[in-house]
Design a protein around this motif. Structure first.
Motif, PDB file in Angstrom:
ATOM      1  N   GLY A   1       4.448   0.842  -9.740  1.00  0.00           N
ATOM      2  CA  GLY A   1       3.531  -0.297  -9.793  1.00  0.00           C
ATOM      3  C   GLY A   1       4.042  -1.501  -9.034  1.00  0.00           C
ATOM      4  N   SER A   2       3.946  -2.686  -9.664  1.00  0.00           N
ATOM      5  CA  SER A   2       4.282  -3.931  -8.985  1.00  0.00           C
ATOM      6  C   SER A   2       5.766  -4.068  -8.709  1.00  0.00           C
TER       7      SER A   2
ATOM      8  N   LEU B   1      -4.582  11.107  -6.131  1.00  0.00           N
ATOM      9  CA  LEU B   1      -4.244  11.653  -7.443  1.00  0.00           C
ATOM     10  C   LEU B   1      -5.413  12.402  -8.071  1.00  0.00           C
ATOM     11  N   VAL B   2      -6.606  11.897  -7.863  1.00  0.00           N
ATOM     12  CA  VAL B   2      -7.800  12.501  -8.470  1.00  0.00           C
ATOM     13  C   VAL B   2      -8.801  12.805  -7.364  1.00  0.00           C
TER      14      VAL B   2
ATOM     15  N   PRO C   1       0.814  -1.208   0.000  1.00  0.00           N
ATOM     16  CA  PRO C   1       0.000   0.000   0.000  1.00  0.00           C
ATOM     17  C   PRO C   1       0.845   1.254   0.000  1.00  0.00           C
ATOM     18  N   ALA C   2       0.441   2.237  -0.807  1.00  0.00           N
ATOM     19  CA  ALA C   2       1.115   3.524  -0.774  1.00  0.00           C
ATOM     20  C   ALA C   2       0.583   4.383   0.355  1.00  0.00           C
TER      21      ALA C   2
ATOM     22  N   GLY D   1       1.320   5.490  -6.932  1.00  0.00           N
ATOM     23  CA  GLY D   1       0.676   4.215  -7.214  1.00  0.00           C
ATOM     24  C   GLY D   1      -0.550   4.022  -6.354  1.00  0.00           C
ATOM     25  N   ASP D   2      -1.414   3.107  -6.751  1.00  0.00           N
ATOM     26  CA  ASP D   2      -2.630   2.788  -6.010  1.00  0.00           C
ATOM     27  C   ASP D   2      -3.492   4.030  -5.766  1.00  0.00           C
ATOM     28  N   GLY D   3      -3.423   4.989  -6.722  1.00  0.00           N
ATOM     29  CA  GLY D   3      -4.294   6.155  -6.654  1.00  0.00           C
ATOM     30  C   GLY D   3      -3.827   7.279  -5.761  1.00  0.00           C
TER      31      GLY D   3
END
Length: 673
Positions: free
Chosen positions: A404-405, A357-358, A244-245, A271-273
């Motif tokens: 990412g991964s 991010l959004v 998790p970020a 990452g992860d939004g």
């Protein structure tokens, strides 16, 4: 001929004596603290809360790297205080630029970044100096390019076979009889002036390590220990396979950086939004990071931007602002930042945050595509900063090499062997000799719960669900440690364990097993010896109580308290459980110090051969979950190492070259005989 040889010998001995060296061992202290805080304990303390004369072993690399401390220079305090007043003495003084620079480089080797060094003290250091170094008022004057190192000699990290006596109960623990239940290469001594045991360990396990790793396993469960309406405190991974970020991270985990100018750098992970960020700025006032509005061009990047601004002294120092006209706080509904912090670290202001991010009504941050990021800084209050303190940098995150991964968090090891290799350590942990009765719960601020009797650390930080075949792993400090029941170690201690090392993964092998089902993977009854000691001196047992029944955590209707412990008075003990939180997350006694130094030598992958109660347990191997993950049988390392005498602590070795000089003279005597 004999006369000529004797002359050459005497000349060689004279040269050796002329260049003889002495090893001075003690605690590093900056001169500023020495001069300002020479007072009784409690009367005055250094910025990190320590007293240089009564607690030098508590001084941190953070304090030692403050700008004023670096400029003042360094000293060495004695290892032990005087019996009369419990006060440590000043024994060495670094007198010139090269010697002080050598010490600063050593401090940075222990902990490169001051912002990460606020919790773990500096270990003992040894300084090699010439015998003829000047001494003024019993203080050795050090100059030039000196050698600074950990006091343990290289021979300590020899992987020699060890022995261990199991303690069924803490009442049987004794330094004289059984080395306090520890493996024989763990050095246990007393610091009676502090009423503490001192435990020194090389940190390498006596079983296979960093082999047969699981890789990061998806976990969609919330961590059950979280208080109501709060973010999971540890272990949750709701986002799936990637670590998790959010909501929690350490600045040391952020591998990418965005440089605005020589004085301002954003360290980040995307990452992860979310965007995890640590903005470091050479400044003592407010600092800001912003996202320009879409379509903004040169000269108009600030107008319409959204910003995260840290203002020192504010009740909420890190918040979101709208820069459409002038900086104005966004409404409470839009104050969605997580994991925020603002600290002054020497001459650097550091702002930490996690941002989605959004978000509705705000400029979006794109993972793919060009973003225009802005930075500005100013004085003590938020005001106009002028064009020379404003910087704009374009950035496309898809160009990053680690995302990412491929990202890793603080633990694990299968992706980057250089970063996560398990290495020999020099741990020094102090624990109370008589912990007394348990008191109020104290949070564990540096993640170190205690030390197991094989010398491996027990750690409480967030789960990453990536473990090797023995249920342990290493981290960026290259310290091998445990978070969950380590089945190889427990099996060697006679504690019942599951048949598979993948007991924590579901039967399909796709996700972390439901927490509520984990205890069912273990036998219901069994017995546990002392498997470790917490930093407050209370013993640690594993899985089973004195009655032979499996212990359960409070979350799963067990009788353990919030710290995963139980018992009255001196009978209090902590337990490793088969379900969350697995290990203590708080302590109920006086917490002792922990310090470490990392060597450049790998731990033996098969593990150190250890004979427990007469049975050799060289890297016990669990039954694998699937055939394709079956580990190979580890081999027993060859014992071609020095005797047990070499395992003694070197913290008190003041003359490391004396033995070499004596050997040379004895060899010469033999020659002439």
């Amino acid at each position: 001929m004999i006369t000529a040889k004797l002359s050459l010998l005497l000349a060689a001995v004279a040269a050796s004596v002329a260049h003889a060296e002495t090893e001075i061992t003690g605690y590093v202290m900056d001169k500023q603290c020495v001069y300002k805080y020479d007072c009784e304990p409690g009367v005055c303390v250094a910025p990190d809360g320590t007293n240089p004369f009564y607690g030098p072993e508590e001084h941190t690399p953070w304090c030692l790297q403050l700008l004023s401390c670096k400029r003042s220079g360094y000293t060495i305090m004695s290892t032990y205080p005087t019996e009369a007043d419990g006060k440590h003495s000043l024994i060495a003084n670094f007198t010139d630029v090269p010697s002080n620079k050598a010490m600063l480089n050593y401090i940075r080797k222990i902990e490169p970044s001051p912002k990460r060094a606020t919790k773990v003290p500096m270990p003992l250091v040894s300084v090699i100096v010439a015998d003829d170094s000047p001494i003024i008022d019993n203080i050795t004057q050090i100059s030039g390019d000196v050698i600074i190192k950990d006091p343990w000699p290289e021979s300590t990290y020899n992987g020699s076979a060890t022995t261990q006596t199991i303690c069924d109960s803490v009442s049987n623990a004794s330094i004289e009889d059984n080395n306090m239940c520890f493996r024989s290469d763990v050095i246990v001594s007393t610091a009676d002036f502090k009423e503490m045991f001192v435990i020194e360990s090389n940190g390498c396990p006596d079983h296979a390590n960093m082999e047969g790793e699981s890789g990061t396993i998806k976990n969609s469960q919330e961590w059950p220990m979280a208080p109501d309406d709060e973010t999971p405190a540890s272990g949750g991974n709701p986002s799936g396979a990637n670590p998790p970020a959010a909501p929690s991270f350490s600045c040391s985990d952020l591998k990418q950086k965005l440089v605005f100018d020589p004085k301002a750098t954003l360290h980040y992970q995307v990452g992860d939004g979310v965007l995890n960020g640590c903005l470091e700025v050479e400044n003592d006032g407010w600092i800001g990071f912003g996202v320009s509005a879409p379509g903004a061009t040169s000269g108009g990047f600030m107008n319409g931007a959204d910003a995260i601004i840290g203002v020192p002294g504010d009740a909420k120092p890190v918040q979101k602002y709208d820069l459409t006209f002038s900086p104005s706080l966004m409404p409470d509904a839009q104050q969605t930042l997580e994991d925020v912090d603002l600290v002054q670290d020497g001459d650097m202001m550091i702002m930490k945050f996690t941002k989605k991010l959004v978000e509705d009504g705000e400029n979006s941050i794109m993972e793919v595509g060009l973003n225009n990021f802005i930075h500005a800084r100013g004085g003590s209050s938020l005001e106009y900063h002028g064009p020379t303190s404003r910087f704009i940098v374009p950035k496309d995150f898809s160009e990053d090499s680690t995302s990412g991964s491929e990202r890793r968090t603080q633990c694990g090891g299968s992706t980057n062997i250089d970063t996560f290799e398990a290495m020999y350590q020099h741990y020094t942990m102090m624990i109370p000799q008589a912990p007394g009765a348990p008191g109020d719960a104290t949070p564990i601020t540096d993640e170190i719960v205690g030390i197991m009797t094989n010398g491996v650390l027990l750690d409480s930080h967030s789960q990453t669900w990536d473990y090797d075949m023995c249920n342990g792993h290493s981290d960026k400090k290259r310290q091998y440690h445990y978070h969950i029941p380590p089945i190889c170690y427990l099996k060697s201690m006679g504690v019942p364990t599951p048949a598979s090392d993948r007991w924590w993964i579901n039967d399909a092998g796709t996700e972390v097993r439901p927490y509520s089902e984990m205890s069912a993977q273990f036998p219901k009854t069994g017995l546990s010896p002392v498997v470790g000691f917490a930093r407050d001196g209370f013993p640690i047992y594993a899985l089973y109580g004195p009655d032979g029944q499996m212990v359960r955590s409070a979350t799963y209707e067990g009788d353990l308290d919030e710290c995963n412990g139980k018992g009255e008075g001196s009978d209090y003990a902590y337990y490793i459980t088969a379900e969350p939180p697995f290990v203590p997350t708080c302590l109920r006694g006086t917490v002792g110090n922990f310090a470490f130094a990392t060597s450049d030598k790998k731990c033996p992958e098969p593990g150190i051969t250890n004979s427990i109660s007469g049975v050799t347990t060289a890297a016990p191997v669990p039954v694998p979950a699937t055939p394709d993950t079956t580990p190979t049988e580890p081999t027993t390392p060859t014992d071609d190492t020095p005797s047990d005498d070499d395992d003694k602590s070197a913290a008190f070795a003041k003359f490391p070259l004396l033995s070499a000089l004596i050997s040379a003279v004895l060899a010469a005597v033999v020659l002439f005989i």
